[in-house]
Motif scaffolding. Sequence first.
Motif, PDB file in Angstrom:
ATOM      1  N   ALA A  82       1.922  -4.436 -11.721  1.00 34.89           N
ATOM      2  CA  ALA A  82       2.356  -3.059 -11.924  1.00 34.89           C
ATOM      3  C   ALA A  82       2.224  -2.212 -10.663  1.00 34.89           C
ATOM      4  O   ALA A  82       2.541  -1.032 -10.671  1.00 34.89           O
ATOM      5  CB  ALA A  82       1.549  -2.421 -13.061  1.00 34.89           C
ATOM      6  N   ASP A  83       1.711  -2.786  -9.567  1.00 34.35           N
ATOM      7  CA  ASP A  83       1.543  -2.033  -8.335  1.00 34.35           C
ATOM      8  C   ASP A  83       2.886  -1.484  -7.860  1.00 34.35           C
ATOM      9  O   ASP A  83       3.945  -2.082  -8.055  1.00 34.35           O
ATOM     10  CB  ASP A  83       0.962  -2.927  -7.244  1.00 34.35           C
ATOM     11  N   ALA A  84       2.804  -0.316  -7.188  1.00 32.72           N
ATOM     12  CA  ALA A  84       4.017   0.308  -6.666  1.00 32.72           C
ATOM     13  C   ALA A  84       4.581  -0.526  -5.519  1.00 32.72           C
ATOM     14  O   ALA A  84       3.867  -1.307  -4.886  1.00 32.72           O
ATOM     15  CB  ALA A  84       3.699   1.711  -6.196  1.00 32.72           C
ATOM     16  N   ASP A  85       5.870  -0.361  -5.256  1.00 28.52           N
ATOM     17  CA  ASP A  85       6.491  -1.037  -4.131  1.00 28.52           C
ATOM     18  C   ASP A  85       5.766  -0.618  -2.848  1.00 28.52           C
ATOM     19  O   ASP A  85       5.535   0.565  -2.625  1.00 28.52           O
ATOM     20  CB  ASP A  85       7.969  -0.637  -4.065  1.00 28.52           C
ATOM     21  N   PRO A  86       5.405  -1.574  -1.988  1.00 25.27           N
ATOM     22  CA  PRO A  86       4.654  -1.216  -0.778  1.00 25.27           C
ATOM     23  C   PRO A  86       5.412  -0.302   0.183  1.00 25.27           C
ATOM     24  O   PRO A  86       4.790   0.361   1.023  1.00 25.27           O
ATOM     25  CB  PRO A  86       4.344  -2.567  -0.126  1.00 25.27           C
ATOM     26  N   THR A  87       6.744  -0.246   0.074  1.00 22.66           N
ATOM     27  CA  THR A  87       7.508   0.614   0.981  1.00 22.66           C
ATOM     28  C   THR A  87       7.669   2.034   0.435  1.00 22.66           C
ATOM     29  O   THR A  87       8.238   2.885   1.123  1.00 22.66           O
ATOM     30  CB  THR A  87       8.907   0.034   1.246  1.00 22.66           C
ATOM     31  N   SER A  88       7.146   2.303  -0.749  1.00 24.86           N
ATOM     32  CA  SER A  88       7.260   3.645  -1.329  1.00 24.86           C
ATOM     33  C   SER A  88       6.563   4.662  -0.430  1.00 24.86           C
ATOM     34  O   SER A  88       5.411   4.468  -0.033  1.00 24.86           O
ATOM     35  CB  SER A  88       6.633   3.669  -2.729  1.00 24.86           C
ATOM     36  N   GLY A  89       7.260   5.731  -0.092  1.00 26.09           N
ATOM     37  CA  GLY A  89       6.707   6.765   0.771  1.00 26.09           C
ATOM     38  C   GLY A  89       6.931   6.527   2.252  1.00 26.09           C
ATOM     39  O   GLY A  89       6.575   7.368   3.078  1.00 26.09           O
ATOM     40  N   PHE A  90       7.513   5.384   2.604  1.00 23.83           N
ATOM     41  CA  PHE A  90       7.819   5.074   3.999  1.00 23.83           C
ATOM     42  C   PHE A  90       9.283   5.354   4.311  1.00 23.83           C
ATOM     43  O   PHE A  90      10.123   5.386   3.408  1.00 23.83           O
ATOM     44  CB  PHE A  90       7.528   3.603   4.297  1.00 23.83           C
ATOM     45  N   VAL A  91       9.577   5.507   5.575  1.00 21.57           N
ATOM     46  CA  VAL A  91      10.941   5.718   6.054  1.00 21.57           C
ATOM     47  C   VAL A  91      11.308   4.561   6.970  1.00 21.57           C
ATOM     48  O   VAL A  91      10.520   4.187   7.860  1.00 21.57           O
ATOM     49  CB  VAL A  91      11.063   7.055   6.821  1.00 21.57           C
ATOM     50  N   ALA A  92      12.492   3.981   6.770  1.00 17.61           N
ATOM     51  CA  ALA A  92      12.926   2.857   7.594  1.00 17.61           C
ATOM     52  C   ALA A  92      13.249   3.317   9.013  1.00 17.61           C
ATOM     53  O   ALA A  92      13.824   4.386   9.229  1.00 17.61           O
ATOM     54  CB  ALA A  92      14.144   2.187   6.967  1.00 17.61           C
ATOM     55  N   VAL A  93      12.857   2.503   9.972  1.00 16.68           N
ATOM     56  CA  VAL A  93      13.153   2.742  11.382  1.00 16.68           C
ATOM     57  C   VAL A  93      14.416   1.972  11.749  1.00 16.68           C
ATOM     58  O   VAL A  93      14.581   0.816  11.334  1.00 16.68           O
ATOM     59  CB  VAL A  93      11.972   2.260  12.258  1.00 16.68           C
ATOM     60  N   GLY A 101       5.362  -8.290  -3.227  1.00 16.26           N
ATOM     61  CA  GLY A 101       5.034  -6.980  -3.785  1.00 16.26           C
ATOM     62  C   GLY A 101       3.606  -6.830  -4.263  1.00 16.26           C
ATOM     63  O   GLY A 101       3.206  -5.739  -4.676  1.00 16.26           O
ATOM     64  N   GLU A 102       2.793  -7.890  -4.196  1.00 19.42           N
ATOM     65  CA  GLU A 102       1.409  -7.832  -4.647  1.00 19.42           C
ATOM     66  C   GLU A 102       0.458  -7.778  -3.457  1.00 19.42           C
ATOM     67  O   GLU A 102       0.595  -8.559  -2.517  1.00 19.42           O
ATOM     68  CB  GLU A 102       1.069  -9.056  -5.499  1.00 19.42           C
ATOM     69  N   THR A 159      -3.096  -3.933   5.427  1.00 20.46           N
ATOM     70  CA  THR A 159      -2.933  -4.445   4.072  1.00 20.46           C
ATOM     71  C   THR A 159      -1.733  -5.377   4.051  1.00 20.46           C
ATOM     72  O   THR A 159      -0.685  -5.048   4.597  1.00 20.46           O
ATOM     73  CB  THR A 159      -2.725  -3.305   3.061  1.00 20.46           C
ATOM     74  N   VAL A 160      -1.906  -6.536   3.434  1.00 27.28           N
ATOM     75  CA  VAL A 160      -0.841  -7.536   3.367  1.00 27.28           C
ATOM     76  C   VAL A 160      -0.418  -7.724   1.920  1.00 27.28           C
ATOM     77  O   VAL A 160      -1.264  -7.898   1.031  1.00 27.28           O
ATOM     78  CB  VAL A 160      -1.314  -8.880   3.957  1.00 27.28           C
ATOM     79  N   PHE A 161       0.894  -7.697   1.695  1.00 29.31           N
ATOM     80  CA  PHE A 161       1.474  -7.905   0.374  1.00 29.31           C
ATOM     81  C   PHE A 161       2.379  -9.128   0.417  1.00 29.31           C
ATOM     82  O   PHE A 161       3.121  -9.331   1.386  1.00 29.31           O
ATOM     83  CB  PHE A 161       2.328  -6.708  -0.057  1.00 29.31           C
ATOM     84  N   HIS A 163      -7.480 -10.140  -2.252  1.00 30.52           N
ATOM     85  CA  HIS A 163      -7.454 -10.104  -3.700  1.00 30.52           C
ATOM     86  C   HIS A 163      -6.022  -9.934  -4.161  1.00 30.52           C
ATOM     87  O   HIS A 163      -5.157  -9.544  -3.403  1.00 30.52           O
ATOM     88  CB  HIS A 163      -8.322  -8.946  -4.221  1.00 30.52           C
ATOM     89  N   ARG A 164      -5.770 -10.233  -5.367  1.00 32.35           N
ATOM     90  CA  ARG A 164      -4.431 -10.144  -5.947  1.00 32.35           C
ATOM     91  C   ARG A 164      -4.389  -8.924  -6.859  1.00 32.35           C
ATOM     92  O   ARG A 164      -5.199  -8.782  -7.757  1.00 32.35           O
ATOM     93  CB  ARG A 164      -4.115 -11.414  -6.737  1.00 32.35           C
ATOM     94  N   SER A 165      -3.420  -8.061  -6.617  1.00 26.14           N
ATOM     95  CA  SER A 165      -3.292  -6.865  -7.436  1.00 26.14           C
ATOM     96  C   SER A 165      -2.399  -7.137  -8.631  1.00 26.14           C
ATOM     97  O   SER A 165      -1.774  -8.178  -8.740  1.00 26.14           O
ATOM     98  CB  SER A 165      -2.716  -5.714  -6.586  1.00 26.14           C
ATOM     99  N   SER A 166      -2.341  -6.203  -9.524  1.00 20.14           N
ATOM    100  CA  SER A 166      -1.532  -6.372 -10.729  1.00 20.14           C
ATOM    101  C   SER A 166      -0.059  -6.230 -10.415  1.00 20.14           C
ATOM    102  O   SER A 166       0.331  -5.615  -9.427  1.00 20.14           O
ATOM    103  CB  SER A 166      -1.931  -5.322 -11.773  1.00 20.14           C
TER     104      SER A 166
END
Length: 214
Positions: A12-23, A165-166, A160-162, A7-10
């Motif tokens: 306005a969805d948050a960035d998918p990397t929010s709350g993650f830490v880069a390796v 950003g959607e 989950t696949v974006f 499905h396609r989200s709006s």
Amino acid sequence: LVSSCCHRSSAADADPTSGFVAVELTEDRFKLHKPYDLPPEQRYEFRDGVRRLWVYCTDKPLSPGSPTKPRSEILLNKTYTSGVWQFEGYGYVPAGTTGVSVMQVFGAPRSSGHNTTLMLHVYGGRLMYYHDETRVVDGDICGRWFRLNVVHDVGADALTVFVDGEERLAVAGRGSFRHYFKFGVYVQTDPSHYMESRWRDVKVYTKVSLGGRK
């Protein structure tokens, strides 16, 4: 089994990397898989920050005697068995490339009957979950740069696949195993003679401690 349809989200969805830490990914983490009889430069180029990978449907497999199909792929040599992990990359698939996997989450228990937990294929200009025409992730993926994010929650057995950003797809996994990300081109069914994908700014993120994951 798939937990939900794409499905396609709006917007306005948050960035998918929010709350993650880069390796940290040093260049030695990018391992090339290619036809066994060819030198790397005949199927792979890394120039000006862009990794270009290409293959022909008539190429040899990864190793002599292998039953697998031709590929030119990068294996991100950062494995994980638990936690929440994310692949991010900006991809480009030239028009005409079809019948090919361009990204995958490798690894699945033997009991699942599969080697992968997720594959994203390109057929007729569409990006889809494996070769499932009912689960098209993007209907017009070729000829443009796109941002791809794939989140794998091992504990929840969910992916989950974006795209750009959607959120476009939510599917169940196949159980905990030793997983890693791959991207490039890997021949599937009814391929074009020539297949190519390009990638830049590839990153891996996590929400868990890195200790003991390698």
